[in-house]
Design an enzyme around this catalytic site. Structure first.
Site, mmCIF file in Angstrom:
data_model
loop_
_atom_site.group_PDB
_atom_site.id
_atom_site.type_symbol
_atom_site.label_atom_id
_atom_site.label_comp_id
_atom_site.label_asym_id
_atom_site.label_seq_id
_atom_site.Cartn_x
_atom_site.Cartn_y
_atom_site.Cartn_z
ATOM 1 N N ASP A 217 -15.063 1.545 10.108
ATOM 2 C CA ASP A 217 -15.488 1.488 8.535
ATOM 3 C C ASP A 217 -15.664 0.047 7.955
ATOM 4 O O ASP A 217 -14.983 -0.359 7.089
ATOM 5 C CB ASP A 217 -14.344 2.025 7.956
ATOM 6 C CG ASP A 217 -14.701 2.606 6.419
ATOM 7 O OD1 ASP A 217 -15.853 2.946 6.133
ATOM 8 O OD2 ASP A 217 -13.726 2.806 5.754
ATOM 9 N N LYS B 40 0.915 -1.434 -0.069
ATOM 10 C CA LYS B 40 -0.134 -0.018 0.009
ATOM 11 C C LYS B 40 0.752 1.247 0.043
ATOM 12 O O LYS B 40 1.652 1.557 1.058
ATOM 13 C CB LYS B 40 -1.031 -0.151 1.233
ATOM 14 C CG LYS B 40 -2.023 1.021 1.341
ATOM 15 C CD LYS B 40 -2.865 0.959 2.348
ATOM 16 C CE LYS B 40 -3.917 1.971 2.648
ATOM 17 N NZ LYS B 40 -4.886 1.529 3.392
#
Length: 239
Positions: free
Chosen positions: A107, A15
């Site tokens: 989330d 990432k």
């Protein structure tokens, strides 16, 4: 517990975070800290991170789950109740583990559930996580993705997806539990499970630990049955 390290021959996920275009850098720190500190079979493993100074980039090295996000499966295929129960059970195991350590994810959505080809189910994206103190039982702030309330796993998309985020939030707050298409065709166990998940009254809403004891999860199929769905979703999306 020793932190797993990536071997040179391992396939990993990287990432890359551009720090110049990251207004809330504290979210990056939160994500890394949670993955480093809290290890569980249903949480994506953090392996290492590197700061690339010339590009002002942070590279986070994580385990790679070849099956991709759950979103592809729920939008491109139809899951059986037993498969939904199995995936939900694995997610609840991760959430129960985090909640026991006063960590809230904030989330949860299908984009943040990754699948392995052999049936691994792991939560990822911990940037919005929060640590509750001994004096706190909940957070007053709202973060995350406005649209995502269950039952997107049943219908392939979250409620109010065609509305603006503000209007979606308003409808969720004023209307409460969204309408579920063909609710009467669901098994009694799944109907009751959804009702307990989506109760607007937080004091009556079941916790992750309580949901792990729900009869719906007894319907769980072997996680290996997800493989054909993952393959079909990859073919449909071209991934």
């Amino acid at each position: 517990m020793a932190r797993p390290r990536a071997n040179p021959e391992d396939v990993v996920a990287i990432k890359i975070m551009d720090l110049n275009n990251q207004p809330k850098k504290e979210l990056l720190i939160t994500e890394i800290e949670v993955m480093k500190t809290y290890r569980h079979k249903n949480i994506v493993n953090f392996l290492d991170c590197y700061f690339v100074e010339e590009n002002q980039e942070l590279w986070v090295i994580m385990e790679f789950l070849e099956g991709g996000p759950l979103t592809d499966v729920v939008t491109e295929t139809i899951m059986k109740e037993g498969q939904i129960a199995a995936v939900t059970r694995e997610c609840l195991n991760a959430l129960s583990f985090l909640h026991a350590r006063s960590i809230i994810h904030r989330d949860i959505k299908s984009d943040n559930v990754l699948l392995g080809m052999t049936g691994n189910v792991k939560l990822t994206d911990f940037g919005f996580c929060a640590q509750l103190s001994n004096e706190q039982s909940k957070r007053q702030t709202m973060v995350g993705t406005p649209y995502w309330m269950a039952p997107e796993m049943l219908e392939g998309e979250p409620p109010y997806l065609n509305e603006t985020p503000l209007k979606a939030i308003y409808k969720i707050a004023t209307k409460g539990k969204p309408d579920i298409k063909n609710f009467e065709k669901l098994s009694p166990e799944l109907q009751d499970f959804l009702n307990k998940c989506l109760d607007v009254d937080v004091d009556r809403r079941s916790s992750a630990e309580e949901l792990l004891e729900h009869p719906f999860l007894n319907k769980s199929m072997d996680l290996g049955t997800l493989r054909p769905l993952i393959v079909a979703a990859k073919q449909a999306t071209g991934h």
